[in-house]
Design a protein around this motif. Structure first.
Motif, mmCIF file in Angstrom:
data_model
loop_
_atom_site.group_PDB
_atom_site.id
_atom_site.type_symbol
_atom_site.label_atom_id
_atom_site.label_comp_id
_atom_site.label_asym_id
_atom_site.label_seq_id
_atom_site.Cartn_x
_atom_site.Cartn_y
_atom_site.Cartn_z
ATOM 1 N N LEU A 197 40.839 50.021 47.809
ATOM 2 C CA LEU A 197 40.899 48.618 48.934
ATOM 3 C C LEU A 197 41.672 47.623 48.850
ATOM 4 N N THR A 198 42.112 47.034 49.945
ATOM 5 C CA THR A 198 42.489 46.188 49.984
ATOM 6 C C THR A 198 41.980 45.114 51.116
ATOM 7 N N ASP A 199 42.602 43.227 51.053
ATOM 8 C CA ASP A 199 42.477 42.649 52.307
ATOM 9 C C ASP A 199 40.644 42.320 52.085
ATOM 10 N N ILE A 200 40.141 41.758 51.151
ATOM 11 C CA ILE A 200 38.679 42.275 50.540
ATOM 12 C C ILE A 200 38.643 41.127 49.556
ATOM 13 N N LEU A 201 37.509 40.383 49.905
ATOM 14 C CA LEU A 201 37.335 39.846 48.706
ATOM 15 C C LEU A 201 35.091 40.537 48.736
ATOM 16 N N ILE A 202 35.165 40.390 47.150
ATOM 17 C CA ILE A 202 33.154 40.485 46.605
ATOM 18 C C ILE A 202 33.110 39.812 45.814
ATOM 19 N N VAL A 203 31.971 39.194 46.354
ATOM 20 C CA VAL A 203 31.058 37.922 45.214
ATOM 21 C C VAL A 203 29.930 38.164 44.867
ATOM 22 N N VAL A 204 29.506 38.026 43.665
ATOM 23 C CA VAL A 204 28.012 38.035 43.321
ATOM 24 C C VAL A 204 27.481 37.095 42.884
ATOM 25 N N VAL A 205 26.898 36.694 43.612
ATOM 26 C CA VAL A 205 26.456 35.287 43.065
ATOM 27 C C VAL A 205 24.327 35.576 42.437
ATOM 28 N N ALA B 135 22.635 28.619 42.063
ATOM 29 C CA ALA B 135 23.004 29.511 41.347
ATOM 30 C C ALA B 135 23.838 29.079 40.407
ATOM 31 N N ARG B 136 24.033 29.512 38.686
ATOM 32 C CA ARG B 136 24.531 29.756 37.447
ATOM 33 C C ARG B 136 25.785 30.856 37.700
ATOM 34 N N HIS B 137 26.327 31.228 38.351
ATOM 35 C CA HIS B 137 27.129 32.201 38.441
ATOM 36 C C HIS B 137 27.320 32.480 39.790
ATOM 37 N N HIS B 138 28.579 32.219 40.615
ATOM 38 C CA HIS B 138 29.247 32.801 41.673
ATOM 39 C C HIS B 138 30.653 33.460 40.769
ATOM 40 N N CYS B 139 30.962 34.519 40.606
ATOM 41 C CA CYS B 139 31.667 35.715 40.688
ATOM 42 C C CYS B 139 32.137 36.435 41.582
ATOM 43 N N PHE B 140 34.090 36.699 41.644
ATOM 44 C CA PHE B 140 34.238 36.984 42.543
ATOM 45 C C PHE B 140 35.524 37.818 42.484
ATOM 46 N N ALA B 141 35.742 39.038 42.787
ATOM 47 C CA ALA B 141 37.386 39.702 42.873
ATOM 48 C C ALA B 141 38.150 39.666 43.869
ATOM 49 N N TRP B 142 38.849 39.238 44.495
ATOM 50 C CA TRP B 142 39.619 39.961 45.692
ATOM 51 C C TRP B 142 41.336 40.738 45.987
ATOM 52 N N MET B 143 41.500 41.133 46.695
ATOM 53 C CA MET B 143 42.464 41.747 47.156
ATOM 54 C C MET B 143 43.709 41.982 48.410
ATOM 55 N N LEU B 144 44.637 41.341 47.967
ATOM 56 C CA LEU B 144 45.832 41.169 49.615
ATOM 57 C C LEU B 144 46.700 42.126 49.857
ATOM 58 N N GLY B 145 47.449 42.185 50.575
ATOM 59 C CA GLY B 145 48.767 42.663 50.496
ATOM 60 C C GLY B 145 48.248 44.242 51.004
ATOM 61 N N GLU C 243 31.699 28.212 50.991
ATOM 62 C CA GLU C 243 30.475 28.283 52.272
ATOM 63 C C GLU C 243 29.150 28.871 51.635
ATOM 64 N N LEU C 244 29.563 29.920 49.690
ATOM 65 C CA LEU C 244 28.241 30.736 49.016
ATOM 66 C C LEU C 244 28.315 29.292 48.366
ATOM 67 N N ARG C 245 29.396 28.823 48.002
ATOM 68 C CA ARG C 245 28.841 27.178 46.441
ATOM 69 C C ARG C 245 27.766 26.632 47.322
ATOM 70 N N LYS C 246 27.921 26.343 48.745
ATOM 71 C CA LYS C 246 26.766 25.110 49.532
ATOM 72 C C LYS C 246 25.317 26.169 49.436
ATOM 73 N N LYS C 247 25.167 27.472 49.880
ATOM 74 C CA LYS C 247 24.107 27.778 49.937
ATOM 75 C C LYS C 247 23.727 27.779 48.974
ATOM 76 N N TYR C 248 24.263 28.584 47.975
ATOM 77 C CA TYR C 248 23.377 28.645 46.600
ATOM 78 C C TYR C 248 23.976 27.744 45.582
ATOM 79 N N TYR C 249 23.719 26.759 45.833
ATOM 80 C CA TYR C 249 24.267 25.359 45.059
ATOM 81 C C TYR C 249 23.543 26.132 43.805
#
Length: 208
Positions: free
Chosen positions: A100-108, A59-69, A51-57
């Motif tokens: 934190l866990t069960d989280i996604l952070i994206v920086v465009v 942008a040069r970078h879509h950097c992210f990190a996530w953690m689960l469990g 969704e973010l890549r489509k909306k901010y198509y």
């Protein structure tokens, strides 16, 4: 004997965020749009990223990190074209430092024409991730587990009494001559709940 664990009630909670948050951080003309999401699995993560890549198509970078469990056993950091370890790792570092866990952070990032250098990039992505968390709400969640039970109708009262006493969540139920229910409860109560269920005459249970 059952095949269920006996994890302590003190070990069945974790910290995550309650909702989506977003905002903007600027550094020397570069714009960093940050987003944080509570997530339960990789499919949700893929959906948010798409969704973010489509909306901010543009942008040069879509950097992210996530953690689960509960213990953060599943995680990933992605620099998306930025120098190695300059974006994804600083974002992941903020997730870990806030426990934190069960989280996604994206920086465009929209490049502003001025290079920030390795240290500048690390600081910018670290700050953006920190702001995404700060502007959200950290909550404590319980690790849940589920069982499926089958029992004859005459012991229905015993089953419902146990469900009410321990505030179990009924996920689904089918009431016939032989009744079936799927129950959910906190992991720390697993040994108690399973042993109590096994004491009910004619009841059979399996892990889900």
């Amino acid at each position: 004997m059952s095949d269920f664990g006996n994890e302590s009630a003190f070990e069945d909670t974790f910290f995550t965020i309650s909702r989506t948050s977003d905002g903007l951080y600027k550094d020397r003309s570069s714009k960093f749009l940050y987003f944080s999401y509570p997530v339960k699995n990789e499919e949700e993560i893929k959906t948010h990223l798409a969704e973010l890549r489509k909306k901010y198509y543009d942008a040069r970078h879509h950097c992210f990190a996530w953690m689960l469990g509960k213990d953060g056993g599943q995680f990933r950091a992605n620099d998306d074209g930025e120098p190695n370890h300059s974006a994804g790792d600083p974002i992941l570092g903020q997730i870990r430092s806030n426990n934190l866990t069960d989280i996604l952070i994206v920086v465009v990032r929209y490049f502003g024409g001025t290079k920030l250098g390795m240290s500048g990039l690390i600081q910018a992505y670290k700050t953006s991730a920190a702001m995404a968390i700060e502007e959200n709400e950290i909550i404590e969640e319980q690790v849940k587990t589920s069982v499926s039970i089958q029992f004859p109708y005459p012991v229905m009262n015993d089953v419902m009494k146990l469900i009410k006493t321990h505030e179990l969540n009924i996920l689904s139920q089918e009431m016939t001559l032989d009744c079936q229910m799927n129950l959910e409860f906190r992991k720390g109560l697993e040994e108690l709940i399973v042993s109590s269920l096994e004491e009910i005459e004619g009841l059979a249970l399996t892990a889900i």
